[in-house]
Design a protein around this motif. Structure first.
Motif, PDB file in Angstrom:
ATOM      1  N   GLN A   1       0.830  -1.197   0.000  1.00 27.44           N
ATOM      2  CA  GLN A   1       0.000   0.000   0.000  1.00 27.44           C
ATOM      3  C   GLN A   1       0.865   1.248   0.000  1.00 27.44           C
ATOM      4  O   GLN A   1       1.819   1.370   0.765  1.00 27.44           O
ATOM      5  CB  GLN A   1      -0.899  -0.006   1.237  1.00 27.44           C
ATOM      6  N   SER A   2       0.556   2.188  -0.861  1.00 31.65           N
ATOM      7  CA  SER A   2       1.241   3.470  -0.936  1.00 31.65           C
ATOM      8  C   SER A   2       0.292   4.473  -1.580  1.00 31.65           C
ATOM      9  O   SER A   2      -0.813   4.129  -1.998  1.00 31.65           O
ATOM     10  CB  SER A   2       2.523   3.365  -1.757  1.00 31.65           C
ATOM     11  N   VAL A   3       0.744   5.720  -1.644  1.00 32.96           N
ATOM     12  CA  VAL A   3      -0.084   6.748  -2.270  1.00 32.96           C
ATOM     13  C   VAL A   3      -0.312   6.413  -3.742  1.00 32.96           C
ATOM     14  O   VAL A   3      -1.385   6.616  -4.300  1.00 32.96           O
ATOM     15  CB  VAL A   3       0.576   8.126  -2.125  1.00 32.96           C
ATOM     16  N   LEU A   4       0.728   5.870  -4.391  1.00 36.23           N
ATOM     17  CA  LEU A   4       0.642   5.579  -5.815  1.00 36.23           C
ATOM     18  C   LEU A   4      -0.020   4.240  -6.101  1.00 36.23           C
ATOM     19  O   LEU A   4      -0.622   4.058  -7.151  1.00 36.23           O
ATOM     20  CB  LEU A   4       2.049   5.606  -6.436  1.00 36.23           C
ATOM     21  N   LYS A   5       0.108   3.284  -5.162  1.00 34.95           N
ATOM     22  CA  LYS A   5      -0.442   1.948  -5.374  1.00 34.95           C
ATOM     23  C   LYS A   5      -1.390   1.587  -4.237  1.00 34.95           C
ATOM     24  O   LYS A   5      -0.982   1.075  -3.209  1.00 34.95           O
ATOM     25  CB  LYS A   5       0.675   0.904  -5.472  1.00 34.95           C
ATOM     26  N   ASP A   6      -2.635   1.913  -4.451  1.00 31.92           N
ATOM     27  CA  ASP A   6      -3.660   1.551  -3.483  1.00 31.92           C
ATOM     28  C   ASP A   6      -4.993   1.550  -4.210  1.00 31.92           C
ATOM     29  O   ASP A   6      -5.138   2.151  -5.278  1.00 31.92           O
ATOM     30  CB  ASP A   6      -3.679   2.529  -2.313  1.00 31.92           C
ATOM     31  N   LEU A   7      -5.963   0.860  -3.634  1.00 30.18           N
ATOM     32  CA  LEU A   7      -7.298   0.853  -4.215  1.00 30.18           C
ATOM     33  C   LEU A   7      -8.070   2.089  -3.777  1.00 30.18           C
ATOM     34  O   LEU A   7      -7.923   2.563  -2.654  1.00 30.18           O
ATOM     35  CB  LEU A   7      -8.058  -0.397  -3.765  1.00 30.18           C
ATOM     36  N   LYS A   8      -8.905   2.595  -4.671  1.00 27.98           N
ATOM     37  CA  LYS A   8      -9.775   3.703  -4.319  1.00 27.98           C
ATOM     38  C   LYS A   8     -10.779   3.232  -3.270  1.00 27.98           C
ATOM     39  O   LYS A   8     -11.202   2.062  -3.269  1.00 27.98           O
ATOM     40  CB  LYS A   8     -10.503   4.208  -5.567  1.00 27.98           C
ATOM     41  N   GLU A   9     -11.165   4.127  -2.382  1.00 33.82           N
ATOM     42  CA  GLU A   9     -12.166   3.782  -1.375  1.00 33.82           C
ATOM     43  C   GLU A   9     -13.473   3.329  -2.033  1.00 33.82           C
ATOM     44  O   GLU A   9     -14.158   2.448  -1.541  1.00 33.82           O
ATOM     45  CB  GLU A   9     -12.421   4.972  -0.447  1.00 33.82           C
ATOM     46  N   SER A  10     -13.797   3.950  -3.169  1.00 30.38           N
ATOM     47  CA  SER A  10     -15.030   3.577  -3.863  1.00 30.38           C
ATOM     48  C   SER A  10     -14.970   2.156  -4.404  1.00 30.38           C
ATOM     49  O   SER A  10     -16.004   1.543  -4.667  1.00 30.38           O
ATOM     50  CB  SER A  10     -15.306   4.544  -5.016  1.00 30.38           C
ATOM     51  N   THR A  11     -13.753   1.627  -4.569  1.00 29.02           N
ATOM     52  CA  THR A  11     -13.579   0.230  -4.977  1.00 29.02           C
ATOM     53  C   THR A  11     -13.587  -0.684  -3.758  1.00 29.02           C
ATOM     54  O   THR A  11     -14.313  -1.685  -3.714  1.00 29.02           O
ATOM     55  CB  THR A  11     -12.275   0.040  -5.761  1.00 29.02           C
ATOM     56  N   LYS A  12     -12.804  -0.336  -2.740  1.00 27.08           N
ATOM     57  CA  LYS A  12     -12.694  -1.179  -1.544  1.00 27.08           C
ATOM     58  C   LYS A  12     -14.049  -1.465  -0.904  1.00 27.08           C
ATOM     59  O   LYS A  12     -14.335  -2.594  -0.485  1.00 27.08           O
ATOM     60  CB  LYS A  12     -11.800  -0.501  -0.500  1.00 27.08           C
ATOM     61  N   GLN A  13     -14.889  -0.435  -0.844  1.00 24.46           N
ATOM     62  CA  GLN A  13     -16.129  -0.564  -0.078  1.00 24.46           C
ATOM     63  C   GLN A  13     -17.200  -1.373  -0.797  1.00 24.46           C
ATOM     64  O   GLN A  13     -18.287  -1.588  -0.254  1.00 24.46           O
ATOM     65  CB  GLN A  13     -16.644   0.823   0.304  1.00 24.46           C
ATOM     66  N   ARG A  14     -16.908  -1.840  -1.979  1.00 24.38           N
ATOM     67  CA  ARG A  14     -17.837  -2.704  -2.706  1.00 24.38           C
ATOM     68  C   ARG A  14     -17.622  -4.186  -2.378  1.00 24.38           C
ATOM     69  O   ARG A  14     -18.388  -5.029  -2.842  1.00 24.38           O
ATOM     70  CB  ARG A  14     -17.676  -2.487  -4.212  1.00 24.38           C
ATOM     71  N   PHE A  15     -16.580  -4.479  -1.607  1.00 24.63           N
ATOM     72  CA  PHE A  15     -16.170  -5.862  -1.372  1.00 24.63           C
ATOM     73  C   PHE A  15     -16.282  -6.238   0.094  1.00 24.63           C
ATOM     74  O   PHE A  15     -16.036  -5.423   0.983  1.00 24.63           O
ATOM     75  CB  PHE A  15     -14.714  -6.055  -1.808  1.00 24.63           C
ATOM     76  N   GLY A  16     -16.611  -7.500   0.327  1.00 21.76           N
ATOM     77  CA  GLY A  16     -16.303  -8.100   1.607  1.00 21.76           C
ATOM     78  C   GLY A  16     -14.852  -8.536   1.579  1.00 21.76           C
ATOM     79  O   GLY A  16     -14.269  -8.714   0.501  1.00 21.76           O
ATOM     80  N   ALA A  17     -14.233  -8.697   2.722  1.00 24.94           N
ATOM     81  CA  ALA A  17     -12.806  -9.037   2.754  1.00 24.94           C
ATOM     82  C   ALA A  17     -12.545 -10.206   3.692  1.00 24.94           C
ATOM     83  O   ALA A  17     -13.160 -10.324   4.756  1.00 24.94           O
ATOM     84  CB  ALA A  17     -11.977  -7.826   3.187  1.00 24.94           C
ATOM     85  N   ILE A  18     -11.634 -11.074   3.250  1.00 21.86           N
ATOM     86  CA  ILE A  18     -11.154 -12.179   4.081  1.00 21.86           C
ATOM     87  C   ILE A  18      -9.653 -11.992   4.248  1.00 21.86           C
ATOM     88  O   ILE A  18      -8.922 -11.842   3.260  1.00 21.86           O
ATOM     89  CB  ILE A  18     -11.451 -13.546   3.440  1.00 21.86           C
ATOM     90  N   ALA A  19      -9.193 -11.963   5.491  1.00 17.16           N
ATOM     91  CA  ALA A  19      -7.780 -11.719   5.782  1.00 17.16           C
ATOM     92  C   ALA A  19      -7.000 -13.030   5.750  1.00 17.16           C
ATOM     93  O   ALA A  19      -7.431 -14.041   6.305  1.00 17.16           O
ATOM     94  CB  ALA A  19      -7.625 -11.049   7.145  1.00 17.16           C
ATOM     95  N   PHE A  20      -5.849 -12.986   5.096  1.00 17.50           N
ATOM     96  CA  PHE A  20      -4.947 -14.129   5.039  1.00 17.50           C
ATOM     97  C   PHE A  20      -3.603 -13.731   5.645  1.00 17.50           C
ATOM     98  O   PHE A  20      -3.201 -12.566   5.582  1.00 17.50           O
ATOM     99  CB  PHE A  20      -4.709 -14.576   3.585  1.00 17.50           C
ATOM    100  N   SER A  21      -2.929 -14.699   6.217  1.00 17.18           N
ATOM    101  CA  SER A  21      -1.563 -14.500   6.687  1.00 17.18           C
ATOM    102  C   SER A  21      -0.847 -15.828   6.554  1.00 17.18           C
ATOM    103  O   SER A  21      -1.422 -16.818   6.081  1.00 17.18           O
ATOM    104  CB  SER A  21      -1.550 -14.016   8.139  1.00 17.18           C
ATOM    105  N   TYR A  22       0.413 -15.858   6.945  1.00 16.04           N
ATOM    106  CA  TYR A  22       1.118 -17.140   6.931  1.00 16.04           C
ATOM    107  C   TYR A  22       0.563 -18.006   8.059  1.00 16.04           C
ATOM    108  O   TYR A  22       0.292 -17.505   9.156  1.00 16.04           O
ATOM    109  CB  TYR A  22       2.614 -16.928   7.096  1.00 16.04           C
ATOM    110  N   PRO A  23       0.374 -19.302   7.821  1.00 11.89           N
ATOM    111  CA  PRO A  23      -0.204 -20.169   8.849  1.00 11.89           C
ATOM    112  C   PRO A  23       0.703 -20.269  10.070  1.00 11.89           C
ATOM    113  O   PRO A  23       1.901 -19.957  10.011  1.00 11.89           O
ATOM    114  CB  PRO A  23      -0.311 -21.528   8.139  1.00 11.89           C
ATOM    115  N   GLU A  24       0.132 -20.716  11.169  1.00 12.94           N
ATOM    116  CA  GLU A  24       0.957 -20.981  12.345  1.00 12.94           C
ATOM    117  C   GLU A  24       1.959 -22.077  12.003  1.00 12.94           C
ATOM    118  O   GLU A  24       1.734 -22.873  11.067  1.00 12.94           O
ATOM    119  CB  GLU A  24       0.092 -21.377  13.533  1.00 12.94           C
ATOM    120  N   PRO A  25       3.101 -22.121  12.713  1.00 15.71           N
ATOM    121  CA  PRO A  25       4.218 -22.992  12.292  1.00 15.71           C
ATOM    122  C   PRO A  25       3.854 -24.445  12.020  1.00 15.71           C
ATOM    123  O   PRO A  25       4.291 -25.016  11.024  1.00 15.71           O
ATOM    124  CB  PRO A  25       5.197 -22.867  13.467  1.00 15.71           C
TER     125      PRO A  25
END
Length: 287
Positions: A175-199
């Motif tokens: 995420q940066s000023v130049l590379k990010d989604l517009k709020e008008s795009t983000k708010q159209r989606f539900g989101a599922i968070a991913f991370s690296y699994p536990e060891p």
């Protein structure tokens, strides 16, 4: 006779289109189950979102399993999957389609998004933040209650197939000023968070995918954890689960673990000599 001939021609065209779409459906279906190890409630959440035809955003670091998850869910739901790898040179026409010249003259060719809308496929826009914002706005009319795709060059509005769904992946670490989604795009989606699994789970995945012993997979995970501790201290990202699998594949082919880790986990993520030395020391400590 003339009206019957006209009706027959229309019926023939309709049958031809149906056969054409059926061929495309077969092309994009996933034949066998892609391996995916759930780490939370992501399968149930995605299934519920699909039943509601809710657009979904998968948020998480690179190489943590987002794309494999989409493939697994497309197989699980029995839906064709059309994947688009987004990049900064991608235009709206690349997604929607364009007129092209062929032997028969100027002919319209659907882009991947339009094809997914027609077929009722899941359209997966991978790393959507890499695409220009003036390109991604083309999905807006598909991600609200309208569920339509305007084909401006054809002067046509295409309603989405009832089974159509949009899925995007997004790495908040970029995420940066130049590379990010517009709020008008983000708010159209539900989101599922991913991370690296536990060891323990990550080692299970690496051992399964790379075909190596569990002890070796545990060792690779320990190395990865040390590299991830350097995020923000010289590294943009630590070693991903995908990198661990690559190292495991090399080990399975007879490459020494230290060298496999250098090739798959150290050299790809940094050119800084001090960071390389720190990662090499972490590898030596874990072997």
């Amino acid at each position: 006779m003339t009206s019957m001939s006209g009706a027959g021609a229309i019926a023939a065209q309709t049958d031809h289109l149906a056969d054409h779409l059926a061929d495309h459906l077969a092309e994009f279906r996933i034949a066998s189950e892609p391996y995916y190890r759930p780490v939370g409630q992501e399968v149930e959440l995605f299934d519920a979102a699909y039943q509601a035809r809710m657009p979904i955003m998968l948020k998480g670091p690179t190489g943590c399993g987002k794309t494999r998850f989409v493939e697994h869910m497309a197989w699980r739901l029995g839906r064709p999957l059309i994947t688009v790898s987004c990049h900064e040179d991608m235009t709206a026409s690349d997604l929607v389609g364009r007129y092209l010249l062929d032997a028969e003259g100027t002919v319209w060719h659907d882009g991947p998004l339009t094809l997914a809308v027609r077929l009722g496929a899941i359209c997966y826009l991978d790393e959507i933040v890499e695409a220009r914002q003036d390109t991604t706005v083309v999905i807006h009319s598909l991600t609200d209650d309208r569920r339509i795709l305007p084909l401006e060059k054809k002067n046509e509005v295409l309603p989405a197939h009832p089974d159509f769904q949009v899925v995007i992946s997004y790495n908040p670490g970029y995420q940066s000023v130049l590379k990010d989604l517009k709020e008008s795009t983000k708010q159209r989606f539900g989101a599922i968070a991913f991370s690296y699994p536990e060891p323990a789970i990550e080692a299970e995945i690496v051992a399964r995918e790379a075909g190596i012993e569990r002890g070796t997979a545990d060792m690779l995970v320990r190395i990865a954890q040390r590299s991830r501790n350097l995020k923000g201290h010289g590294l943009d990202e630590g070693a991903s689960t995908r990198m661990l699998i690559n190292a495991g594949l090399l080990i399975a082919k007879g490459i020494a673990p230290a060298q496999a880790c250098q090739v798959a986990m150290v050299l790809p993520i940094t050119d800084d000599p001090e960071l390389r030395d720190a990662l090499t020391a972490a590898i030596a400590a874990c072997l």
